[in-house]
Design a protein around this motif. Structure first.
Motif, short mmCIF file in Angstrom:
data_model
loop_
_atom_site.label_atom_id
_atom_site.label_comp_id
_atom_site.label_asym_id
_atom_site.label_seq_id
_atom_site.Cartn_x
_atom_site.Cartn_y
_atom_site.Cartn_z
N PRO B 30 -3.13 18.51 -29.67
CA PRO B 30 -2.88 16.87 -29.66
C PRO B 30 -3.93 16.31 -29.10
O PRO B 30 -4.67 16.58 -28.17
CB PRO B 30 -1.47 16.91 -29.04
CG PRO B 30 -1.24 18.27 -28.19
CD PRO B 30 -1.96 19.31 -28.83
N GLY B 88 6.52 13.94 -38.10
CA GLY B 88 5.95 14.85 -36.96
C GLY B 88 5.59 16.15 -37.64
O GLY B 88 4.64 16.70 -37.16
N ARG B 92 1.43 17.61 -38.62
CA ARG B 92 0.95 19.34 -38.51
C ARG B 92 0.58 19.78 -39.62
O ARG B 92 -0.50 20.77 -39.61
CB ARG B 92 1.78 19.96 -37.63
CG ARG B 92 2.27 19.43 -36.37
CD ARG B 92 3.70 19.80 -35.57
NE ARG B 92 3.73 19.53 -34.30
CZ ARG B 92 4.12 18.49 -33.69
NH1 ARG B 92 4.13 17.48 -34.73
NH2 ARG B 92 4.12 18.32 -32.39
N ARG B 121 0.27 12.56 -35.38
CA ARG B 121 0.90 13.45 -34.63
C ARG B 121 1.25 12.76 -33.06
O ARG B 121 2.09 12.75 -32.62
CB ARG B 121 0.41 14.65 -34.60
CG ARG B 121 0.73 15.81 -33.31
CD ARG B 121 0.34 17.09 -33.31
NE ARG B 121 0.85 17.63 -32.31
CZ ARG B 121 0.45 18.98 -31.88
NH1 ARG B 121 -0.34 19.72 -32.74
NH2 ARG B 121 0.97 19.61 -30.96
N ASP B 125 4.66 12.14 -31.81
CA ASP B 125 4.88 12.75 -30.27
C ASP B 125 5.44 12.06 -29.12
O ASP B 125 6.45 12.05 -28.61
CB ASP B 125 3.81 13.67 -29.81
CG ASP B 125 3.49 15.11 -30.76
OD1 ASP B 125 4.30 15.30 -31.63
OD2 ASP B 125 2.66 15.88 -30.37
N THR B 126 4.64 10.89 -29.14
CA THR B 126 4.78 9.92 -28.08
C THR B 126 6.25 9.29 -28.27
O THR B 126 7.10 9.32 -27.35
CB THR B 126 4.00 8.70 -28.24
OG1 THR B 126 2.49 9.09 -28.08
CG2 THR B 126 4.13 7.77 -27.15
N TRP B 129 9.13 12.35 -28.06
CA TRP B 129 9.74 12.95 -26.91
C TRP B 129 9.85 12.02 -26.01
O TRP B 129 10.13 12.17 -24.71
CB TRP B 129 8.59 13.86 -26.33
CG TRP B 129 7.91 14.73 -27.35
CD1 TRP B 129 6.59 15.19 -27.68
CD2 TRP B 129 8.81 15.34 -28.11
NE1 TRP B 129 6.72 16.11 -28.72
CE2 TRP B 129 8.03 16.24 -29.01
CE3 TRP B 129 10.04 15.57 -28.61
CZ2 TRP B 129 8.58 17.11 -30.28
CZ3 TRP B 129 10.73 16.30 -29.55
CH2 TRP B 129 9.67 17.10 -30.33
N PHE B 194 8.51 23.54 -32.55
CA PHE B 194 8.63 22.21 -33.12
C PHE B 194 9.60 21.96 -34.16
O PHE B 194 10.32 21.00 -34.21
CB PHE B 194 7.24 21.72 -33.51
CG PHE B 194 7.37 20.15 -34.03
CD1 PHE B 194 7.40 19.20 -33.02
CD2 PHE B 194 7.38 19.82 -35.26
CE1 PHE B 194 7.43 18.05 -33.66
CE2 PHE B 194 7.47 18.57 -35.77
CZ PHE B 194 7.44 17.53 -34.70
N GLU B 198 12.49 19.27 -33.89
CA GLU B 198 12.53 18.01 -34.85
C GLU B 198 13.84 17.90 -35.34
O GLU B 198 14.14 16.88 -35.47
CB GLU B 198 11.51 18.25 -35.87
CG GLU B 198 11.13 16.74 -36.66
CD GLU B 198 10.21 17.12 -37.68
OE1 GLU B 198 10.04 18.08 -38.27
OE2 GLU B 198 9.23 16.29 -37.79
#
Lengths: 442, 440
Positions: B30, B88, B92, B121, B125-126, B129, B194, B198
């Motif tokens: 990341p 997300g 990837r 991503r 991700d920010t 999470w 992940f 997710e």
């Protein structure tokens, strides 16, 4: 190899690049490093009168704005004049000048509006062997609240008065540093000239707030929950500084006084531009503070290469060359017609030209199949916005219509090149002379 | 006894833990906040941006990148997830080099596109999470929808339907939701579990009841659920694999690549996963590449990927081919398997060279092999009585099958590429259509 040796207000230096009066020139250690790096001269950071030294804040002194990739574009500061004892500075100036006789060492000064105060400090500076003095009438923060710096620079009478005292009590060349925080820069420049100044330097920093901390609801730099305006400098101020230099260079009353350029000079090109507008040399601060003293090597090599390519043997051959080309709007040729042209081979199809023109300008760019962009000549006013927003240099250019061609937008036939019309001759000008107002079917 | 890549046969533990964890670490680590700023800075904020056009889910890429640049990655995440709730995972696994990044104008300008996938991503991700998902359910509609298949299409469909206030029952044949996100993706593309995290995040919207171990034709019957629910969405993927149809296919050591990939993804200790010393993978798509690369990373000494057409026809992107080659996979093109040899266990595989039309020529060669992975395509299998178009469920508009009340999307439905992102788009669009038809 061109000769970069410059004589400015009677002060010679091996190149026109001086460090401006600022933190980089506050003490012997820095100035020696600067001279070792190749700087042609320094203006020693401003000295004040004898007595308890100035006190600086002990929190952050600088604010900043950034461009792409956090490139520093503008810096502002709330630092005051030197906060070291006068004696220490004078001793160091003397030692440095003795060791670097070929470099320019000019001492910046700021003392209260009192003839005796100026006489005293000039006597002391005279003992150091320095090449000249620069009068700091520019600092917009802190010292201005005590009646010095820009508080003086904003009153042409004070500028003239102090300059006279300085010339009366010292034989050293006197450079008056002007504040841009004023409506008409030619007024204090004229006052300095009439007071007997040997030169002016411009611009000092601009009153500014660079950012606001939105969590604390306070301007940056923040000192215990409060902020104050600082002096703005760096690449962002260059256009403002260049205009002021050009105004003083072309004004009938101020024309001819040597100008030391200051304001966002970062590369050799910046310096060449200022000098073409009439500056005799170039003072640098922010670029050195951002990248260190080594940048002067690029400035020297760049200016050298460019002068060689252009066939200029000395700086005096191009200083002021662009000044005659600075004019008032009313003298611009209104029959000069250009149209944007997009080079499809260079185009990367981002569409920024289209968005700019369609949303904010004249709807003169067409978006065709496969994202092909073309200019509609019958709508294009030649504003140049597409050129400026295009990320590919040289992809969009402006083509001048030749005499005899018809401007598809206005229907006007382009007249012969010597048959030009400015606003003064334009039929729409109510103040124009009817005899010179020629209609071209617009 | 310790094994090495040279140990004959199919054995576990060819590499030490340290090597394995390095081999199966995040393929694209990341971006940190500073890297994201630098990467975002390169976006030109194109008008009617080509990247957005190229994205099957039409994510507003220039907008989300600008939101990252201006210090609001959470807003950027929302921009992405509004269009693609599995943004997300797509960040990837999307083959960005053939989608958004291929058409990026900076690819045109400098041969180096904006890193859209990695920025996506960073943003997702920010946001993900930071806490619960930002979507809430509308007032209950009282409508019930069955979504069969908890892969990308089914998950996207279920989430959108739940958001509109419908009650969703989400069925899946496996013991875990996620579909190919969970079972079919190379491990180094989706690390740290992940896929299941997710799914858990997505289910957080509420209103989706998950029923696992329920497959169509097994405990579920299409005619029954279409009566029990107001609408049905099928996102059942492709359950069968194609056979080579050659001698020796039944020997031990000849396996479907998809099974190997799934086993690898579910393995908690890669040292326990057996792999051959010499592995041959047959096929030229993403499954073949993922199987070959991972076989090499597990410690196989020699891995050869054999494709029956020319390299220019290979469905796997150039980027993926390069990735496999960089890990040591040997790629052979223009060769088709003729027969598999061995006693009980595979020992070798004979290939014939092929012409440009994949027609076998007379000249042959043999590769020794302890393990052969077949990756020559998957099929729908049972069509459950629905009309078929080619080899998939026929659909029109936003995934409408020929049977009223039944929609289909993702790999099982005709049209579109077999990509996660395409499945998400189809699931989402079917949900919109289902909603419109239920609320009429």
């Amino acid at each position: 190899m061109a000769d970069l040796k410059t004589t400015f207000a009677g002060i010679t230096s091996p190149n026109p690049f001086w460090l401006a009066s600022a933190p980089p020139t506050d003490k012997e250690y820095n100035v020696r490093r600067a001279f070792e790096a190749g700087w042609g001269g320094v203006v020693w950071k401003t000295l004040g009168e004898e007595g308890p030294p100035v006190v600086n804040v002990n929190g952050p002194r600088y604010g900043a704005i950034w461009g792409a990739d956090r490139r520093l574009l503008g810096l502002n500061n709330i630092e005051l004049i030197t906060d070291r004892p006068l004696e220490t500075n004078l001793e160091e100036i003397k030692r440095v000048k003795a060791d670097y006789p070929d470099r320019a060492v000019v001492v910046s000064l700021m003392v209260p509006l009192d003839e005796d105060a100026w006489r005293k400090i000039l006597d002391r500076v005279g003992e150091t062997g320095a090449d000249g003095v620069e009068l700091n009438f520019g600092c917009p923060h802190g010292m201005a609240e005590r009646g010095m710096g820009s508080a003086v620079g904003q009153v042409p009478e004070y500028v003239g008065q102090i300059t006279e005292w300085v010339k009366k009590h010292s034989d050293l060349p006197c450079i008056v540093k002007l504040t841009p925080n004023i409506t008409d820069i030619t007024k204090p420049a004229l006052a300095a000239k009439q007071g007997g100044a040997d030169a002016v330097s411009m611009i000092n920093t601009i009153n500014s707030i660079t950012s606001v901390n939105l969590d604390e609801m306070c301007p940056e730099p923040m000192i215990d929950g409060y902020g104050t305006h600082g002096g703005y400098c760096g690449p962002a101020v260059k256009p403002i500084a260049m205009n002021m230099v050009a105004e003083v260079a072309r004004n009938a009353e101020t024309r001819g006084i040597p100008i030391s350029a200051i304001g966002g000079i970062t590369t050799w090109r910046d310096a060449a531009e200022f000098m073409s507008l009439g500056a005799g040399n170039a003072q640098v601060c922010t670029a050195a503070m951002t990248y260190g003293f080594k940048i002067v090597q690029e400035m020297i090599s760049g200016l050298n290469q460019w002068m060689d390519q252009k066939g200029y043997a000395t700086t005096s051959e191009f200083i002021g060359r662009a000044v005659p080309r600075v004019t008032d709007w009313q003298h611009l040729n209104l029959d000069y017609v250009t149209k944007a042209e997009i080079n499809e081979d260079l185009c990367i199809k981002c569409g920024r030209c289209y968005a700019a023109c369609e949303d904010t300008s004249h709807q003169a760019i067409e978006m065709g199949p496969d994202r092909t962009f073309s200019v509609k000549d019958d709508e294009c006013v030649a504003c140049n916005l597409c050129v400026n927003v295009c990320p590919v240099e040289g992809c969009i250019t402006m083509r001048r219509l030749k005499p005899g061609e018809v401007d598809q937008r206005t229907g006007m036939t382009i007249p012969a090149e010597d048959d030009k019309r400015t606003w003064l001759e334009h039929p729409n000008n109510p103040d124009g002379d009817p005899l010179t107002c020629i209609s071209r079917g617009q | 006894m310790a094994h090495s890549p040279m140990t004959p046969g199919v054995v576990a533990g060819r590499l030490e833990h340290e090597a394995l964890s390095k081999n199966f670490a995040d393929l694209h680590p990341p971006l940190d906040a500073h890297e994201a700023q630098v990467a975002a800075d390169r976006c030109y904020f194109c008008y009617d941006a080509p990247c957005m056009e190229a994205c099957p889910t039409s994510i507003d890429i220039p907008l989300f990148i600008r939101q990252i640049l201006t210090g609001t990655p959470e807003a950027a995440g929302k921009t992405i997830l509004d269009q693609n709730i599995l943004g997300g995972m797509c960040a990837r696994v999307c083959p960005t080099e053939t989608l958004c990044e291929e058409v990026c104008v900076r690819e045109t300008a400098e041969g180096e596109p904006v890193q859209i996938g990695r920025l996506q991503r960073f943003a997702t991700d920010t946001l993900m999470w930071q806490g619960p998902q930002p979507y809430t359910r509308a007032a209950p509609t009282g409508k019930r929808v069955a979504v069969v298949g908890a892969g990308p299409a089914g998950l996207a469909c279920a989430h959108r339907l739940a958001m509109y206030g419908h009650d969703v029952t989400l069925y899946d044949a496996r013991e875990k939701a996620g579909g190919l996100n969970e079972f079919g993706i190379a491990s180094y593309k989706s690390v740290d579990d992940f896929a299941s995290r997710e799914v858990e995040w997505l289910m957080g919207i509420g209103g989706i009841e998950l029923k696992l171990g329920a497959a169509l034709g097994n405990s579920l019957h299409l005619s029954q659920i279409s009566e029990d629910y107001d609408a049905v969405f099928l996102g059942i993927g492709l359950v069968d694999t194609n056979d080579l149809g050659i001698e020796g296919e039944g020997l031990e050591g000849v396996e479907d690549a998809v099974d190997f990939i799934a086993k690898l993804r579910q393995s908690h200790n890669l040292r326990n996963l057996p792999i051959g010393r010499r592995v041959v993978v047959i096929g030229g798509g993403m499954t073949a590449i993922d199987a070959a690369t991972q076989a090499k990373l597990l410690g196989a000494e020699e891995v050869t990927l054999v494709y029956r057409r020319g390299q220019d026809k290979m469905p796997a992107s150039e980027y993926e081919q390069d990735l496999a080659a960089s890990k040591g996979v040997h790629i052979v093109c223009n060769a088709a398997p003729v027969k598999i040899t061995g006693g009980n266990h595979v020992e070798g595989i004979e290939f014939a060279y092929t012409d440009d039309n994949a027609k076998p020529l007379d000249e042959t060669f043999t590769l020794p092999a302890d393990q052969v992975f077949k990756a020559i395509g998957q099929t729908l299998g049972d069509g459950h009585g629905l009309e078929i178009d080619g080899r998939k469920i026929a659909v029109s508009g936003a995934g409408r099958t020929t049977r009223p009340g039944i929609w289909a999307g993702g790999d099982c439905a005709a049209g579109g590429d077999d990509l996660t992102v395409t499945a998400v788009a189809e699931g989402r669009d079917a949900a919109e259509d289902i909603h419109a038809s239920l609320m009429g």
